[in-house]
Design a protein around this motif. Structure first.
Motif, PDB file in Angstrom:
ATOM      1  N   PHE A 159       0.829  -1.208   0.000  1.00 27.27           N
ATOM      2  CA  PHE A 159       0.000   0.000   0.000  1.00 27.27           C
ATOM      3  C   PHE A 159       0.866   1.262   0.000  1.00 27.27           C
ATOM      4  O   PHE A 159       0.575   2.235  -0.703  1.00 27.27           O
ATOM      5  N   ALA A 160       1.965   1.248   0.780  1.00 18.79           N
ATOM      6  CA  ALA A 160       2.838   2.410   0.901  1.00 18.79           C
ATOM      7  C   ALA A 160       3.971   2.402  -0.121  1.00 18.79           C
ATOM      8  O   ALA A 160       4.801   3.306  -0.115  1.00 18.79           O
ATOM      9  N   ASN A 161       3.985   1.395  -0.986  1.00 21.98           N
ATOM     10  CA  ASN A 161       5.049   1.275  -1.992  1.00 21.98           C
ATOM     11  C   ASN A 161       6.427   1.316  -1.321  1.00 21.98           C
ATOM     12  O   ASN A 161       7.372   1.925  -1.828  1.00 21.98           O
ATOM     13  N   PHE A 162       6.511   0.671  -0.164  1.00 17.78           N
ATOM     14  CA  PHE A 162       7.733   0.679   0.652  1.00 17.78           C
ATOM     15  C   PHE A 162       8.491  -0.623   0.434  1.00 17.78           C
ATOM     16  O   PHE A 162       7.935  -1.702   0.574  1.00 17.78           O
ATOM     17  N   ARG A 163       9.777  -0.500   0.092  1.00 22.07           N
ATOM     18  CA  ARG A 163      10.565  -1.712  -0.130  1.00 22.07           C
ATOM     19  C   ARG A 163      12.054  -1.411  -0.096  1.00 22.07           C
ATOM     20  O   ARG A 163      12.484  -0.271  -0.286  1.00 22.07           O
ATOM     21  N   ALA A 164      12.824  -2.460   0.145  1.00 23.25           N
ATOM     22  CA  ALA A 164      14.273  -2.357   0.069  1.00 23.25           C
ATOM     23  C   ALA A 164      14.708  -2.471  -1.387  1.00 23.25           C
ATOM     24  O   ALA A 164      14.104  -3.197  -2.177  1.00 23.25           O
ATOM     25  N   VAL A 165      15.754  -1.742  -1.722  1.00 21.70           N
ATOM     26  CA  VAL A 165      16.358  -1.810  -3.050  1.00 21.70           C
ATOM     27  C   VAL A 165      17.641  -2.619  -2.914  1.00 21.70           C
ATOM     28  O   VAL A 165      18.533  -2.250  -2.152  1.00 21.70           O
ATOM     29  N   SER A 166      17.730  -3.721  -3.644  1.00 22.77           N
ATOM     30  CA  SER A 166      18.873  -4.614  -3.447  1.00 22.77           C
ATOM     31  C   SER A 166      19.592  -4.954  -4.749  1.00 22.77           C
ATOM     32  O   SER A 166      20.287  -5.953  -4.827  1.00 22.77           O
ATOM     33  N   ALA A 167      19.423  -4.129  -5.772  1.00 18.76           N
ATOM     34  CA  ALA A 167      20.036  -4.414  -7.068  1.00 18.76           C
ATOM     35  C   ALA A 167      21.532  -4.136  -7.034  1.00 18.76           C
ATOM     36  O   ALA A 167      22.029  -3.334  -6.235  1.00 18.76           O
ATOM     37  N   GLY A 168      22.265  -4.811  -7.919  1.00 14.96           N
ATOM     38  CA  GLY A 168      23.700  -4.595  -8.027  1.00 14.96           C
ATOM     39  C   GLY A 168      24.419  -4.939  -6.743  1.00 14.96           C
ATOM     40  O   GLY A 168      24.117  -5.938  -6.081  1.00 14.96           O
ATOM     41  N   LYS A 169      25.361  -4.082  -6.342  1.00  9.44           N
ATOM     42  CA  LYS A 169      26.175  -4.329  -5.153  1.00  9.44           C
ATOM     43  C   LYS A 169      25.607  -3.656  -3.907  1.00  9.44           C
ATOM     44  O   LYS A 169      26.266  -3.659  -2.853  1.00  9.44           O
ATOM     45  N   ILE A 170      24.414  -3.084  -3.995  1.00 13.51           N
ATOM     46  CA  ILE A 170      23.805  -2.450  -2.823  1.00 13.51           C
ATOM     47  C   ILE A 170      23.544  -3.517  -1.769  1.00 13.51           C
ATOM     48  O   ILE A 170      22.956  -4.567  -2.050  1.00 13.51           O
ATOM     49  N   ALA A 171      23.989  -3.258  -0.539  1.00 10.21           N
ATOM     50  CA  ALA A 171      23.859  -4.242   0.532  1.00 10.21           C
ATOM     51  C   ALA A 171      22.398  -4.457   0.907  1.00 10.21           C
ATOM     52  O   ALA A 171      21.547  -3.573   0.724  1.00 10.21           O
ATOM     53  N   GLU A 172      22.109  -5.622   1.449  1.00 11.18           N
ATOM     54  CA  GLU A 172      20.752  -5.972   1.838  1.00 11.18           C
ATOM     55  C   GLU A 172      20.246  -5.021   2.925  1.00 11.18           C
ATOM     56  O   GLU A 172      20.947  -4.730   3.892  1.00 11.18           O
ATOM     57  N   ASN A 173      19.019  -4.538   2.719  1.00 16.73           N
ATOM     58  CA  ASN A 173      18.362  -3.653   3.685  1.00 16.73           C
ATOM     59  C   ASN A 173      19.179  -2.399   3.991  1.00 16.73           C
ATOM     60  O   ASN A 173      19.137  -1.859   5.103  1.00 16.73           O
ATOM     61  N   ARG A 174      19.903  -1.920   2.997  1.00 19.93           N
ATOM     62  CA  ARG A 174      20.708  -0.705   3.148  1.00 19.93           C
ATOM     63  C   ARG A 174      20.009   0.515   2.552  1.00 19.93           C
ATOM     64  O   ARG A 174      20.108   1.613   3.084  1.00 19.93           O
ATOM     65  N   LEU A 175      19.287   0.320   1.445  1.00 18.59           N
ATOM     66  CA  LEU A 175      18.592   1.400   0.750  1.00 18.59           C
ATOM     67  C   LEU A 175      17.126   1.030   0.588  1.00 18.59           C
ATOM     68  O   LEU A 175      16.799  -0.072   0.142  1.00 18.59           O
ATOM     69  N   TYR A 176      16.250   1.976   0.948  1.00 16.27           N
ATOM     70  CA  TYR A 176      14.801   1.772   0.818  1.00 16.27           C
ATOM     71  C   TYR A 176      14.212   2.905  -0.031  1.00 16.27           C
ATOM     72  O   TYR A 176      14.803   3.976  -0.164  1.00 16.27           O
ATOM     73  N   ARG A 177      13.034   2.647  -0.567  1.00 14.23           N
ATOM     74  CA  ARG A 177      12.262   3.655  -1.278  1.00 14.23           C
ATOM     75  C   ARG A 177      10.800   3.512  -0.888  1.00 14.23           C
ATOM     76  O   ARG A 177      10.341   2.418  -0.518  1.00 14.23           O
ATOM     77  N   SER A 178      10.043   4.601  -0.997  1.00 11.88           N
ATOM     78  CA  SER A 178       8.637   4.517  -0.585  1.00 11.88           C
ATOM     79  C   SER A 178       7.875   5.740  -1.079  1.00 11.88           C
ATOM     80  O   SER A 178       8.445   6.654  -1.678  1.00 11.88           O
ATOM     81  N   CYS A 179       6.571   5.727  -0.785  1.00 13.70           N
ATOM     82  CA  CYS A 179       5.775   6.934  -0.974  1.00 13.70           C
ATOM     83  C   CYS A 179       6.135   7.909   0.153  1.00 13.70           C
ATOM     84  O   CYS A 179       7.022   7.640   0.972  1.00 13.70           O
ATOM     85  N   ASN A 180       5.451   9.015   0.225  1.00 13.47           N
ATOM     86  CA  ASN A 180       5.822  10.090   1.139  1.00 13.47           C
ATOM     87  C   ASN A 180       5.283   9.854   2.555  1.00 13.47           C
ATOM     88  O   ASN A 180       4.080   9.888   2.781  1.00 13.47           O
ATOM     89  N   PRO A 181       6.171   9.645   3.535  1.00 14.06           N
ATOM     90  CA  PRO A 181       5.718   9.426   4.913  1.00 14.06           C
ATOM     91  C   PRO A 181       5.169  10.678   5.585  1.00 14.06           C
ATOM     92  O   PRO A 181       4.538  10.580   6.640  1.00 14.06           O
ATOM     93  N   VAL A 182       5.430  11.856   4.997  1.00 17.80           N
ATOM     94  CA  VAL A 182       4.982  13.104   5.624  1.00 17.80           C
ATOM     95  C   VAL A 182       4.044  13.866   4.698  1.00 17.80           C
ATOM     96  O   VAL A 182       4.006  15.095   4.676  1.00 17.80           O
ATOM     97  N   LEU A 183       3.258  13.112   3.924  1.00 16.94           N
ATOM     98  CA  LEU A 183       2.218  13.688   3.074  1.00 16.94           C
ATOM     99  C   LEU A 183       0.871  13.378   3.712  1.00 16.94           C
ATOM    100  O   LEU A 183       0.628  12.248   4.158  1.00 16.94           O
ATOM    101  N   ALA A 184      -0.012  14.357   3.766  1.00 14.95           N
ATOM    102  CA  ALA A 184      -1.310  14.173   4.416  1.00 14.95           C
ATOM    103  C   ALA A 184      -2.280  13.457   3.484  1.00 14.95           C
ATOM    104  O   ALA A 184      -3.252  14.035   2.989  1.00 14.95           O
ATOM    105  N   ASP A 185      -2.012  12.179   3.220  1.00 13.12           N
ATOM    106  CA  ASP A 185      -2.922  11.354   2.426  1.00 13.12           C
ATOM    107  C   ASP A 185      -3.093  10.019   3.125  1.00 13.12           C
ATOM    108  O   ASP A 185      -2.603   9.817   4.245  1.00 13.12           O
ATOM    109  N   ALA A 186      -3.810   9.083   2.490  1.00 15.01           N
ATOM    110  CA  ALA A 186      -4.103   7.805   3.132  1.00 15.01           C
ATOM    111  C   ALA A 186      -2.852   6.968   3.359  1.00 15.01           C
ATOM    112  O   ALA A 186      -2.764   6.193   4.320  1.00 15.01           O
ATOM    113  N   ARG A 187      -1.860   7.096   2.504  1.00 11.87           N
ATOM    114  CA  ARG A 187      -0.680   6.239   2.561  1.00 11.87           C
ATOM    115  C   ARG A 187       0.399   6.743   3.520  1.00 11.87           C
ATOM    116  O   ARG A 187       1.203   5.967   4.028  1.00 11.87           O
ATOM    117  N   GLY A 188       0.445   8.059   3.745  1.00 14.00           N
ATOM    118  CA  GLY A 188       1.503   8.648   4.543  1.00 14.00           C
ATOM    119  C   GLY A 188       1.729   7.994   5.896  1.00 14.00           C
ATOM    120  O   GLY A 188       2.868   7.628   6.232  1.00 14.00           O
TER     121      GLY A 188
END
Length: 367
Positions: A159-188
């Motif tokens: 729902f929040a489009n939240f996930r770890a990015v693990s492509a290439g040499k990026i370490a496990e659980n080192r980089l994440y991406r998501s929708c906006n945690p500080v936006l006043a909407d249903a997902r924030g």
């Protein structure tokens, strides 16, 4: 006999030509039935999208609809553009007339229309129908719809489009991406909870200024901001735009100066700006085009239920390869040269130093 037939053929040809001419002059074709819209730019948003003075209700009453192909003149600039409802109805870098609510605007997907066209508030605009439903097939393929209800998704992460990015040499659980945690909407609020659960330590906020972020709904995120562990970039969407490049420079320098992860990159949906920056970081760390495309497409699977092995998935999935091709001056990009293309962009165009690039790689690759 032959002479008679020849005269008859010539006569029929002339009659047909006259009929076509009369039809075009009297407006009996579908295109001729739709009048030219004469309006002007009423407002320009921070992304360079230009809202027109004509409302959608009036625009549709003229006979224009999503899927139509139009010819648009803005000031002295003329181009063709389809009518659509989402920026992703066209390829990155392509023109679009977007209808949203009662607003009609002219935009470039992942681009700054105002800067590209020179359009300003008050600039005259004319829109003429070029072909009724001339873009309808492509429009229908690209149509995206999503629910704003958490109950319609399998998890908070989806729902929040939240996930770890693990492509290439990026370490496990080192980089994440998501929708906006500080936006006043249903997902924030869901994103804010996931940020805390993942114990994020450094944030690149691509969407907000510090003033626009709703920090009150995300106490953990707010504590990071208070510790100067969040950079507020308030970026546009065009990765070739000078303002975008300048703010990307600030974000990458910030990242190079904060060796403490995990890291979060987010915009509002976590799809476009976050998609570009994530792909850039992935490429700099040795990811393949397939890995970057799969990560980018997860946002469309999460939000819109786009299915793999469909025409829609294939069409949208060209975004990342085309993005790197654009960065490579239109030349083909493969797994062999994509890291070089990304490196050249951040060093020569964005302007970070080799030492800063090395620091970013080290920050993302260490466990």
């Amino acid at each position: 006999m032959k002479s008679t037939l020849r005269k008859l053929t010539i006569t029929l040809s002339i009659v047909t030509s006259i009929a076509v001419l009369i039809a075009s002059c009297t407006g009996t074709s579908k295109t001729a039935d739709v009048p030219t819209v004469n309006t002007h730019i009423a407002e320009i948003d921070k992304y360079g999208n230009c809202a027109l003075a004509v409302p959608e209700s009036e625009f549709s009453a003229y006979g224009y609809a999503p899927g139509d192909l139009t010819t648009v003149t803005v000031g002295t600039v003329t181009f063709d553009a389809p009518v659509g409802t989402n920026y992703s109805d066209v390829d990155n870098g392509s023109f679009l007339i977007r209808v949203n609510g009662d607003t009609v605007s002219i935009a470039i997907n992942m681009g700054n229309f105002s800067r590209t066209s020179g359009g300003e508030t008050g600039t005259p605009v004319t829109i003429t129908l070029k072909e009724k439903a001339g873009y309808l097939q492509q429009y229908e393929v690209r149509q995206l719809k999503r629910s704003e209800s958490r109950d319609d998704y399998v998890s908070d992460e989806v729902f929040a489009n939240f996930r770890a990015v693990s492509a290439g040499k990026i370490a496990e659980n080192r980089l994440y991406r998501s929708c906006n945690p500080v936006l006043a909407d249903a997902r924030g609020p869901y994103a804010a909870g996931l940020v805390e659960a993942a114990r994020i330590k450094t944030v690149l906020n691509l969407a907000d200024s510090e003033e626009s972020a709703v920090l009150s709904q995300a106490p953990y995120y707010a504590s990071l901001a208070a510790d100067d562990a969040v950079v507020f970039l308030n970026m546009g969407v065009s990765f070739t735009d000078p303002d975008f490049i300048a703010k990307l420079y600030d974000g990458l320098v910030f990242l190079s100066q904060h060796p403490t992860g995990p890291y979060l990159v987010h915009c509002n949906e976590g799809k476009d700006r976050a998609g570009f920056v994530s792909a850039l970081l992935e490429a700099l760390n040795g990811a393949t085009l397939a890995e970057m495309t799969a990560d980018y497409m997860l946002s469309f699977e999460n939000y819109y239920g786009v299915q793999k092995d469909t025409e829609q998935y294939t069409a949208i999935g060209q975004t990342i390869p085309k993005m790197f091709t654009q960065l490579n001056d239109g030349k083909r990009v493969t797994d062999k040269n994509v890291a070089h293309v990304a490196e050249r962009y951040v060093l020569q165009t964005v302007g970070i130093s080799p030492a800063q690039l090395a620091a970013i790689r080290n920050a993302l690759q260490q466990p």
